[in-house]
Design a protein around this motif. Sequence first.
Motif, PDB file in Angstrom:
ATOM      1  N   HIS A 122       0.860  -1.185   0.000  1.00 16.69           N
ATOM      2  CA  HIS A 122       0.000   0.000   0.000  1.00 16.69           C
ATOM      3  C   HIS A 122       0.898   1.237   0.000  1.00 16.69           C
ATOM      4  O   HIS A 122       1.418   1.643   1.036  1.00 16.69           O
ATOM      5  N   THR A 132      -0.432   1.875  -5.248  1.00 20.68           N
ATOM      6  CA  THR A 132      -1.893   1.886  -5.090  1.00 20.68           C
ATOM      7  C   THR A 132      -2.390   3.329  -4.989  1.00 20.68           C
ATOM      8  O   THR A 132      -2.935   3.748  -3.960  1.00 20.68           O
ATOM      9  N   HIS A 139      -4.697   6.654  -5.542  1.00 23.00           N
ATOM     10  CA  HIS A 139      -6.137   6.817  -5.399  1.00 23.00           C
ATOM     11  C   HIS A 139      -6.826   6.902  -6.755  1.00 23.00           C
ATOM     12  O   HIS A 139      -6.592   7.831  -7.540  1.00 23.00           O
ATOM     13  N   GLU A 171      -6.082   2.318  -4.918  1.00 18.89           N
ATOM     14  CA  GLU A 171      -6.922   2.455  -3.725  1.00 18.89           C
ATOM     15  C   GLU A 171      -8.189   3.189  -4.152  1.00 18.89           C
ATOM     16  O   GLU A 171      -8.130   4.350  -4.567  1.00 18.89           O
ATOM     17  N   HIS A 206     -12.003   2.735   2.102  1.00 19.55           N
ATOM     18  CA  HIS A 206     -11.119   2.571   0.955  1.00 19.55           C
ATOM     19  C   HIS A 206     -10.901   1.095   0.657  1.00 19.55           C
ATOM     20  O   HIS A 206     -10.725   0.294   1.566  1.00 19.55           O
ATOM     21  N   LEU A 235      -8.491  -1.471  -1.426  1.00 20.50           N
ATOM     22  CA  LEU A 235      -7.269  -1.725  -2.186  1.00 20.50           C
ATOM     23  C   LEU A 235      -7.566  -2.801  -3.226  1.00 20.50           C
ATOM     24  O   LEU A 235      -8.119  -3.853  -2.898  1.00 20.50           O
ATOM     25  N   ALA A 257      -8.962  -1.538   3.114  1.00 23.19           N
ATOM     26  CA  ALA A 257      -7.860  -0.808   3.745  1.00 23.19           C
ATOM     27  C   ALA A 257      -8.240  -0.343   5.149  1.00 23.19           C
ATOM     28  O   ALA A 257      -9.377   0.068   5.384  1.00 23.19           O
ATOM     29  N   HIS A 258      -7.273  -0.424   6.068  1.00 22.27           N
ATOM     30  CA  HIS A 258      -7.398   0.071   7.455  1.00 22.27           C
ATOM     31  C   HIS A 258      -8.848   0.075   7.973  1.00 22.27           C
ATOM     32  O   HIS A 258      -9.409   1.121   8.289  1.00 22.27           O
ATOM     33  N   GLU A 289      -6.721  -5.273   5.615  1.00 22.78           N
ATOM     34  CA  GLU A 289      -5.432  -4.703   5.990  1.00 22.78           C
ATOM     35  C   GLU A 289      -5.413  -4.565   7.514  1.00 22.78           C
ATOM     36  O   GLU A 289      -6.164  -3.778   8.079  1.00 22.78           O
ATOM     37  N   HIS A 300      -1.222  -1.520  10.114  1.00 24.03           N
ATOM     38  CA  HIS A 300      -1.260  -0.187   9.515  1.00 24.03           C
ATOM     39  C   HIS A 300      -1.018   0.814  10.623  1.00 24.03           C
ATOM     40  O   HIS A 300      -1.428   0.602  11.769  1.00 24.03           O
ATOM     41  N   SER A 332       0.895  -3.031   5.625  1.00 25.04           N
ATOM     42  CA  SER A 332       1.380  -2.079   4.625  1.00 25.04           C
ATOM     43  C   SER A 332       1.711  -0.744   5.273  1.00 25.04           C
ATOM     44  O   SER A 332       1.171  -0.387   6.315  1.00 25.04           O
ATOM     45  N   ASP A 358       1.218   2.333   3.749  1.00 20.44           N
ATOM     46  CA  ASP A 358       0.390   3.446   3.274  1.00 20.44           C
ATOM     47  C   ASP A 358       1.272   4.679   3.092  1.00 20.44           C
ATOM     48  O   ASP A 358       0.929   5.787   3.480  1.00 20.44           O
TER      49      ASP A 358
END
Length: 290
Positions: free
Chosen positions: A14, A44, A46, A70, A85, A87, A198-199, A226, A229, A254, A256
């Motif tokens: 990420h 990744t 946006h 993302e 979000h 991924l 994601a997160h 994920e 993080h 990841s 980020d």
Amino acid sequence: MTPHLGPAARIDLHTHSTASDGTLTPAELVRAAAEAGLDVLAITDHDTTAGWAPAVAALPPGLTLIRGAEISCRWYGAEPAVALHLLAYLFDPDHPELVAELARMRAGREVRGERIVELLRADGVEVSWPEILAGAAGGTVGRPHIAQALIRAGLVTTTIEAFGSAWLGERYRLPKEDLDVFQAVRLVRAAGGVPVLAHPRASRRGPIVPDGLIVELAVAGLAGLEADHEDHSAAERAHVRVLAAELGLFVTGSSDFHGTHKTVRLGAFTTAVEVYERILAEAAGVMPVA
């Protein structure tokens, strides 16, 4: 053919470049990843694949590149709707419906950015929209680019301050174009990609989605969560792992990474080799580049 990875391989899935809101170009990003000792890097950005080609062209020996994005999503099962979000790894960048949705969201970000600048200027804040566009270097325009303009104007000193309630976090915050998260999962799968949330428990970012939604997303085709993080506490990481195990989802780790827009470094959190191999096994869009 991707090279065999040993159990100690370092995999960061990420990261962001100047194709969206990072501060390193795609070429600089892959070089920095190699210098950081990574074996696998995912780019990744946006809602865009614009960084893929320059990252591939500059790929250093010994580094494997996972091409992804993302995707800006929204869950409409709450009021107000919750932003989240997704991924997406190794999807076909020419899938027509996904391409159209990503283009729509990028255009919406640009409209939103210009409106935010208009609000700032109406309050006497001297920031320039053409200058902000130039700073985005043709990538997806986002609030971090406006934050940099506020820093250059001497109105704030850091990106974190610019995202505070007095500025882009509340007073000058406007909604952006997003994609329904269930539609996003469906489109990523249809494009041969592998979707990972994601997160998902990052409460410090704002409202989080309930576990029940993740259960529904798993049924809809979500592949992983994920877990490791910087915005997850130890308890949040543990919660994600337990939930993933219950649902048969894999977990990733990841950085980020956004360059100087954040303090986190490349490889701060990494993904296990067996998870990486599972992603490769599920992908049917594009292959990793080594």
